[in-house]
Design a protein around this motif. Structure first.
Motif, PDB file in Angstrom:
ATOM      1  N   HIS A   1     -60.074  36.593 -26.972  1.00  0.00           N
ATOM      2  CA  HIS A   1     -60.637  35.456 -27.691  1.00  0.00           C
ATOM      3  C   HIS A   1     -59.472  34.752 -28.394  1.00  0.00           C
ATOM      4  O   HIS A   1     -58.555  35.410 -28.893  1.00  0.00           O
ATOM      5  CB  HIS A   1     -61.662  35.896 -28.737  1.00  0.00           C
ATOM      6  CG  HIS A   1     -62.983  36.280 -28.171  1.00  0.00           C
ATOM      7  ND1 HIS A   1     -63.121  37.274 -27.234  1.00  0.00           N
ATOM      8  CD2 HIS A   1     -64.232  35.800 -28.404  1.00  0.00           C
ATOM      9  CE1 HIS A   1     -64.399  37.395 -26.913  1.00  0.00           C
ATOM     10  NE2 HIS A   1     -65.103  36.514 -27.610  1.00  0.00           N
ATOM     11  N   SER A   2     -59.532  33.421 -28.443  1.00  0.00           N
ATOM     12  CA  SER A   2     -58.455  32.645 -29.033  1.00  0.00           C
ATOM     13  C   SER A   2     -59.017  31.687 -30.088  1.00  0.00           C
ATOM     14  O   SER A   2     -59.951  30.926 -29.795  1.00  0.00           O
ATOM     15  CB  SER A   2     -57.745  31.873 -27.916  1.00  0.00           C
ATOM     16  OG  SER A   2     -56.754  31.053 -28.463  1.00  0.00           O
ATOM     17  N   VAL A   3     -58.464  31.762 -31.306  1.00  0.00           N
ATOM     18  CA  VAL A   3     -58.900  30.833 -32.354  1.00  0.00           C
ATOM     19  C   VAL A   3     -58.312  29.463 -32.055  1.00  0.00           C
ATOM     20  O   VAL A   3     -57.083  29.320 -31.960  1.00  0.00           O
ATOM     21  CB  VAL A   3     -58.456  31.325 -33.751  1.00  0.00           C
ATOM     22  CG1 VAL A   3     -58.851  30.315 -34.823  1.00  0.00           C
ATOM     23  CG2 VAL A   3     -59.050  32.692 -34.054  1.00  0.00           C
ATOM     24  N   LYS A   4     -59.153  28.477 -31.882  1.00  0.00           N
ATOM     25  CA  LYS A   4     -58.699  27.124 -31.537  1.00  0.00           C
ATOM     26  C   LYS A   4     -58.554  26.243 -32.768  1.00  0.00           C
ATOM     27  O   LYS A   4     -57.698  25.372 -32.810  1.00  0.00           O
ATOM     28  CB  LYS A   4     -59.666  26.470 -30.535  1.00  0.00           C
ATOM     29  CG  LYS A   4     -59.654  27.129 -29.174  1.00  0.00           C
ATOM     30  CD  LYS A   4     -58.262  27.011 -28.564  1.00  0.00           C
ATOM     31  CE  LYS A   4     -58.109  27.854 -27.322  1.00  0.00           C
ATOM     32  NZ  LYS A   4     -56.717  27.947 -26.878  1.00  0.00           N
TER      33      LYS A   4
ATOM     34  N   ASN B   1     -55.493  34.555 -41.427  1.00  0.00           N
ATOM     35  CA  ASN B   1     -54.651  34.194 -40.288  1.00  0.00           C
ATOM     36  C   ASN B   1     -53.643  35.309 -40.049  1.00  0.00           C
ATOM     37  O   ASN B   1     -52.728  35.502 -40.841  1.00  0.00           O
ATOM     38  CB  ASN B   1     -53.941  32.871 -40.568  1.00  0.00           C
ATOM     39  CG  ASN B   1     -53.078  32.436 -39.403  1.00  0.00           C
ATOM     40  OD1 ASN B   1     -52.912  33.163 -38.417  1.00  0.00           O
ATOM     41  ND2 ASN B   1     -52.531  31.236 -39.491  1.00  0.00           N
ATOM     42  N   ALA B   2     -53.835  36.055 -38.953  1.00  0.00           N
ATOM     43  CA  ALA B   2     -52.887  37.121 -38.587  1.00  0.00           C
ATOM     44  C   ALA B   2     -52.246  36.776 -37.251  1.00  0.00           C
ATOM     45  O   ALA B   2     -51.995  37.642 -36.418  1.00  0.00           O
ATOM     46  CB  ALA B   2     -53.617  38.467 -38.535  1.00  0.00           C
ATOM     47  N   GLY B   3     -51.997  35.470 -37.059  1.00  0.00           N
ATOM     48  CA  GLY B   3     -51.476  34.983 -35.777  1.00  0.00           C
ATOM     49  C   GLY B   3     -50.009  35.283 -35.543  1.00  0.00           C
ATOM     50  O   GLY B   3     -49.495  34.980 -34.479  1.00  0.00           O
ATOM     51  N   GLY B   4     -49.357  35.903 -36.534  1.00  0.00           N
ATOM     52  CA  GLY B   4     -47.947  36.262 -36.357  1.00  0.00           C
ATOM     53  C   GLY B   4     -47.030  35.122 -36.740  1.00  0.00           C
ATOM     54  O   GLY B   4     -47.431  33.963 -36.763  1.00  0.00           O
ATOM     55  N   VAL B   5     -45.775  35.463 -37.015  1.00  0.00           N
ATOM     56  CA  VAL B   5     -44.802  34.454 -37.478  1.00  0.00           C
ATOM     57  C   VAL B   5     -44.212  33.652 -36.329  1.00  0.00           C
ATOM     58  O   VAL B   5     -43.582  32.619 -36.546  1.00  0.00           O
ATOM     59  CB  VAL B   5     -43.654  35.107 -38.279  1.00  0.00           C
ATOM     60  CG1 VAL B   5     -44.149  35.641 -39.601  1.00  0.00           C
ATOM     61  CG2 VAL B   5     -42.966  36.190 -37.465  1.00  0.00           C
ATOM     62  N   LEU B   6     -44.394  34.137 -35.094  1.00  0.00           N
ATOM     63  CA  LEU B   6     -43.778  33.451 -33.959  1.00  0.00           C
ATOM     64  C   LEU B   6     -44.607  32.275 -33.463  1.00  0.00           C
ATOM     65  O   LEU B   6     -44.184  31.496 -32.632  1.00  0.00           O
ATOM     66  CB  LEU B   6     -43.552  34.445 -32.806  1.00  0.00           C
ATOM     67  CG  LEU B   6     -42.628  35.611 -33.136  1.00  0.00           C
ATOM     68  CD1 LEU B   6     -42.514  36.568 -31.965  1.00  0.00           C
ATOM     69  CD2 LEU B   6     -41.246  35.103 -33.532  1.00  0.00           C
ATOM     70  N   LYS B   7     -45.829  32.120 -33.980  1.00  0.00           N
ATOM     71  CA  LYS B   7     -46.726  31.033 -33.549  1.00  0.00           C
ATOM     72  C   LYS B   7     -46.375  29.746 -34.233  1.00  0.00           C
ATOM     73  O   LYS B   7     -46.076  29.736 -35.407  1.00  0.00           O
ATOM     74  CB  LYS B   7     -48.188  31.395 -33.834  1.00  0.00           C
ATOM     75  CG  LYS B   7     -48.816  32.132 -32.706  1.00  0.00           C
ATOM     76  CD  LYS B   7     -49.298  31.166 -31.681  1.00  0.00           C
ATOM     77  CE  LYS B   7     -50.018  31.855 -30.540  1.00  0.00           C
ATOM     78  NZ  LYS B   7     -50.623  30.941 -29.631  1.00  0.00           N
TER      79      LYS B   7
HETATM   80  C1  LIG Z   1     -37.808  40.621 -30.708  1.00  0.00           C
HETATM   81  C2  LIG Z   1     -38.472  41.259 -31.900  1.00  0.00           C
HETATM   82  C3  LIG Z   1     -38.162  42.579 -32.249  1.00  0.00           C
HETATM   83  C4  LIG Z   1     -38.734  43.182 -33.351  1.00  0.00           C
HETATM   84  N1  LIG Z   1     -38.407  44.458 -33.656  1.00  0.00           N
HETATM   85  C5  LIG Z   1     -38.971  45.071 -34.696  1.00  0.00           C
HETATM   86  C6  LIG Z   1     -38.678  46.439 -35.017  1.00  0.00           C
HETATM   87  O1  LIG Z   1     -37.876  47.092 -34.350  1.00  0.00           O
HETATM   88  N2  LIG Z   1     -39.262  47.004 -36.079  1.00  0.00           N
HETATM   89  C7  LIG Z   1     -40.148  46.329 -36.869  1.00  0.00           C
HETATM   90  O2  LIG Z   1     -40.655  46.911 -37.837  1.00  0.00           O
HETATM   91  N3  LIG Z   1     -40.460  45.033 -36.582  1.00  0.00           N
HETATM   92  C8  LIG Z   1     -39.904  44.394 -35.542  1.00  0.00           C
HETATM   93  N4  LIG Z   1     -40.213  43.103 -35.258  1.00  0.00           N
HETATM   94  C9  LIG Z   1     -41.135  42.386 -36.149  1.00  0.00           C
HETATM   95  C10 LIG Z   1     -42.585  42.759 -35.824  1.00  0.00           C
HETATM   96  O3  LIG Z   1     -42.795  42.591 -34.436  1.00  0.00           O
HETATM   97  C11 LIG Z   1     -43.489  41.823 -36.608  1.00  0.00           C
HETATM   98  O4  LIG Z   1     -43.169  41.858 -37.974  1.00  0.00           O
HETATM   99  C12 LIG Z   1     -44.955  42.253 -36.443  1.00  0.00           C
HETATM  100  O5  LIG Z   1     -45.280  42.318 -35.081  1.00  0.00           O
HETATM  101  C13 LIG Z   1     -45.838  41.241 -37.113  1.00  0.00           C
HETATM  102  O6  LIG Z   1     -47.162  41.691 -36.924  1.00  0.00           O
HETATM  103  P1  LIG Z   1     -48.336  40.686 -37.039  1.00  0.00           P
HETATM  104  O7  LIG Z   1     -49.592  41.492 -36.773  1.00  0.00           O
HETATM  105  O8  LIG Z   1     -48.241  39.921 -38.323  1.00  0.00           O
HETATM  106  O9  LIG Z   1     -48.116  39.611 -35.885  1.00  0.00           O
HETATM  107  P2  LIG Z   1     -48.034  39.799 -34.309  1.00  0.00           P
HETATM  108  O10 LIG Z   1     -47.619  41.167 -33.923  1.00  0.00           O
HETATM  109  O11 LIG Z   1     -47.208  38.628 -33.841  1.00  0.00           O
HETATM  110  O12 LIG Z   1     -49.544  39.645 -33.842  1.00  0.00           O
HETATM  111  C14 LIG Z   1     -50.198  38.401 -33.875  1.00  0.00           C
HETATM  112  C15 LIG Z   1     -51.300  38.453 -32.845  1.00  0.00           C
HETATM  113  O13 LIG Z   1     -52.118  37.299 -33.016  1.00  0.00           O
HETATM  114  C16 LIG Z   1     -52.404  36.782 -31.741  1.00  0.00           C
HETATM  115  N5  LIG Z   1     -52.700  35.357 -31.897  1.00  0.00           N
HETATM  116  C17 LIG Z   1     -51.835  34.359 -32.185  1.00  0.00           C
HETATM  117  N6  LIG Z   1     -52.469  33.182 -32.272  1.00  0.00           N
HETATM  118  C18 LIG Z   1     -53.779  33.445 -32.022  1.00  0.00           C
HETATM  119  C19 LIG Z   1     -54.949  32.626 -31.943  1.00  0.00           C
HETATM  120  N7  LIG Z   1     -54.901  31.289 -32.161  1.00  0.00           N
HETATM  121  N8  LIG Z   1     -56.124  33.210 -31.660  1.00  0.00           N
HETATM  122  C20 LIG Z   1     -56.188  34.563 -31.443  1.00  0.00           C
HETATM  123  N9  LIG Z   1     -55.125  35.392 -31.515  1.00  0.00           N
HETATM  124  C21 LIG Z   1     -53.932  34.834 -31.783  1.00  0.00           C
HETATM  125  C22 LIG Z   1     -51.163  37.041 -30.899  1.00  0.00           C
HETATM  126  O14 LIG Z   1     -51.506  37.029 -29.523  1.00  0.00           O
HETATM  127  C23 LIG Z   1     -50.795  38.428 -31.388  1.00  0.00           C
HETATM  128  O15 LIG Z   1     -51.448  39.428 -30.649  1.00  0.00           O
HETATM  129  C24 LIG Z   1     -39.661  42.463 -34.141  1.00  0.00           C
HETATM  130  C25 LIG Z   1     -39.990  41.144 -33.789  1.00  0.00           C
HETATM  131  C26 LIG Z   1     -39.409  40.555 -32.692  1.00  0.00           C
HETATM  132  C27 LIG Z   1     -39.776  39.131 -32.314  1.00  0.00           C
END
Ligand SMILES: Cc1cc2nc3c(=O)[nH]c(=O)nc-3n(C[C@H](O)[C@H](O)[C@H](O)COP(=O)(O)OP(=O)(O)OC[C@H]3O[C@@H](n4cnc5c(N)ncnc54)[C@H](O)[C@@H]3O)c2cc1C
Length: 59
Positions: free
Chosen positions: A18-21, A53-59
């Motif tokens: 599922h994707s949040v739009k 919002n747990a979409g991650g920092v890479l979004k």
């Molecule tokens: C190359 C790399 C290496 C890393 N190595 C390490 C390490 O060795 N050790 C460490 O502790 N940390 C590491 N990190 C950092 C770690 O990956 C992040 O801090 C962590 O994954 C963040 O978790 P999160 O749940 O906030 O986000 P994410 O893991 O990014 O999860 C976000 C999720 O949200 C989903 N999502 C996004 N947008 C939507 C949407 N609109 N609707 C529905 N779902 C959505 C994505 O698909 C994803 O599954 C690394 C990061 C990178 C990029």
């Protein structure tokens, strides 16, 4: 990850594929209006009190 979700019975709260739009705050209702697309491409409209919002920092 799936084993951990199973172990702690998290799957009842999780929707895969599922994707949040959009997430728009409705000031007059005091709620978030959420649009979610499911795995088949259908759009689901929902209203929620809390949106995290747990979409991650890479979004
Ligand atoms: C190359 C790399 C290496 C890393 N190595 C390490 C390490 O060795 N050790 C460490 O502790 N940390 C590491 N990190 C950092 C770690 O990956 C992040 O801090 C962590 O994954 C963040 O978790 P999160 O749940 O906030 O986000 P994410 O893991 O990014 O999860 C976000 C999720 O949200 C989903 N999502 C996004 N947008 C939507 C949407 N609109 N609707 C529905 N779902 C959505 C994505 O698909 C994803 O599954 C690394 C990061 C990178 C990029």
């Amino acid at each position: 990850m799936h084993n951990v979700a199973d172990k702690y019975e998290c799957n009842r709260f999780i929707k895969y594929k599922h994707s949040v739009k959009s997430a728009i705050w409705n000031e007059s209702k005091g709620k978030w209006a959420i649009q979610v697309q499911n795995g088949e491409g259908a759009t689901i409209d929902d209203e929620v009190d809390v949106f995290i919002n747990a979409g991650g920092v890479l979004k």
